[in-house]
Design a protein around this motif. Sequence first.
Motif, PDB file in Angstrom:
ATOM      1  N   ARG A   1      -9.673   7.096  -1.073  1.00  0.00           N
ATOM      2  CA  ARG A   1      -8.291   7.570  -0.931  1.00  0.00           C
ATOM      3  C   ARG A   1      -7.742   8.076  -2.259  1.00  0.00           C
ATOM      4  NH1 ARG A   1      -4.324   3.895   2.437  1.00  0.00           N
ATOM      5  NH2 ARG A   1      -5.640   4.739   4.071  1.00  0.00           N
TER       6      ARG A   1
ATOM      7  N   HIS B   1       0.736   9.412  -5.678  1.00  0.00           N
ATOM      8  CA  HIS B   1       1.195  10.794  -5.528  1.00  0.00           C
ATOM      9  C   HIS B   1       2.074  11.206  -6.711  1.00  0.00           C
ATOM     10  CE1 HIS B   1      -0.171  12.367  -1.653  1.00  0.00           C
ATOM     11  NE2 HIS B   1      -0.094  11.129  -1.180  1.00  0.00           N
TER      12      HIS B   1
ATOM     13  N   ILE C   1      -6.518  12.013  -2.880  1.00  0.00           N
ATOM     14  CA  ILE C   1      -5.155  12.356  -3.309  1.00  0.00           C
ATOM     15  C   ILE C   1      -5.167  13.009  -4.684  1.00  0.00           C
ATOM     16  CG2 ILE C   1      -2.885  11.389  -3.901  1.00  0.00           C
ATOM     17  CD1 ILE C   1      -3.391   9.287  -1.705  1.00  0.00           C
TER      18      ILE C   1
ATOM     19  N   ILE D   1       0.836  -1.196   0.000  1.00  0.00           N
ATOM     20  CA  ILE D   1       0.000   0.000   0.000  1.00  0.00           C
ATOM     21  C   ILE D   1       0.874   1.250   0.000  1.00  0.00           C
ATOM     22  CG2 ILE D   1      -1.694   1.330   1.333  1.00  0.00           C
ATOM     23  CD1 ILE D   1      -2.998  -1.228   2.144  1.00  0.00           C
ATOM     24  N   ASN D   2       1.992   1.209   0.734  1.00  0.00           N
ATOM     25  CA  ASN D   2       2.917   2.334   0.725  1.00  0.00           C
ATOM     26  C   ASN D   2       3.433   2.612  -0.681  1.00  0.00           C
ATOM     27  OD1 ASN D   2       3.076   3.444   3.282  1.00  0.00           O
ATOM     28  ND2 ASN D   2       4.433   1.844   4.042  1.00  0.00           N
TER      29      ASN D   2
ATOM     30  N   LEU E   1      -5.777   0.416  -3.403  1.00  0.00           N
ATOM     31  CA  LEU E   1      -6.250   1.568  -2.629  1.00  0.00           C
ATOM     32  C   LEU E   1      -7.750   1.761  -2.809  1.00  0.00           C
ATOM     33  CD1 LEU E   1      -3.413   4.136  -3.469  1.00  0.00           C
ATOM     34  CD2 LEU E   1      -3.560   2.628  -1.488  1.00  0.00           C
TER      35      LEU E   1
ATOM     36  N   ASN F   1       1.952   1.833  -3.487  1.00  0.00           N
ATOM     37  CA  ASN F   1       0.844   2.334  -4.294  1.00  0.00           C
ATOM     38  C   ASN F   1       0.515   3.787  -3.968  1.00  0.00           C
ATOM     39  OD1 ASN F   1      -0.447   0.250  -6.169  1.00  0.00           O
ATOM     40  ND2 ASN F   1      -0.145  -0.943  -4.304  1.00  0.00           N
ATOM     41  N   LEU F   2       0.613   4.153  -2.682  1.00  0.00           N
ATOM     42  CA  LEU F   2       0.403   5.551  -2.296  1.00  0.00           C
ATOM     43  C   LEU F   2       1.457   6.451  -2.934  1.00  0.00           C
ATOM     44  CD1 LEU F   2      -0.538   5.355   1.494  1.00  0.00           C
ATOM     45  CD2 LEU F   2      -1.930   6.329  -0.330  1.00  0.00           C
TER      46      LEU F   2
END
Length: 302
Positions: free
Chosen positions: A239, A14, A243, A6-7, A235, A9-10
């Motif tokens: 979310r 971004h 973003i 997930i990190n 995600l 993908n975040l």
Amino acid sequence: MFPAKINRNLLLLHLTVLVWGFTGILGALISVTAVHLVWYRVLIASASLFIYFKCTKKSIRVSSGLFVKFILTGGLVGLHWFLFFQSIKIANVSVTLVCMSSLTLFTALLEPLVNKQRIAYLELLIGLLIICGIYLIFKFEAQYINGIILGLVCAFCGSLFTIINGKFIQHSKATIISFYEMFGAWLWLSLFMFMSGNFNTEMILKPHDLIYLLLLGTVCTSAAYVAGVAVMKELSAFRVALITNLEPIYGILLALLIFKQDEKMSAGFYGGACLVLGAVFLYPILKTKIEHQKLKKQLPTV
């Protein structure tokens, strides 16, 4: 702590939103007219997706009915992008990106009409806040009035094809939709340019234009679109939406860094921009809270 996947993908999301924000910068740097810019953009984007299909040996066949629908929607996409870059060229990046934030308002109002649903009071409240913010921008940046109008019409067109694509995605793959719509945008723009005599010497590219257009057509269009869809496997839609709202902020900050004095605006502009962006961020948060409250009321008490 978030899981490593997930990190990643975040971070990817971004980065993708940052790339989308950079689209406006490239539009300001490319010297050709807006219609030529978009013609090159959709040509490069559709060609790069076609190469992707060939390399992966995936079929691009669709029914004749879907083909016509995709091509017609592509015309709307082409118009949206033309208005976007034309707004940048007659105003600036910051003005256009703030006006594009009104896409949330148009979607909130148009989607219930298309799907024959009631418009919620929350959408009306957020819409009023966005209108107030845009009014402030109109009041303090009157010299950019034509760019503001084009930016708002651009957001309206973007809202329309987003709603249409929301129906297409239920039955077709995102890459197929994107390929045919970009090809359709190129066809409609080619027809317009032929009829208006825009196939002329003004579309001749300078060396730096070619580099920027390749970045715009591949990295900022094809690759960013695929990445934006890919992260949704891990995600939540909420979310991703939250973003994605950072795009105008990233774009305005990049414009200030690159163009400096040309992008500095009045205090009234930044007040209006904060009101618009604040409303855009507030909308998904309030909507989620309201939906949670409704869900709690529906659950049986023990």
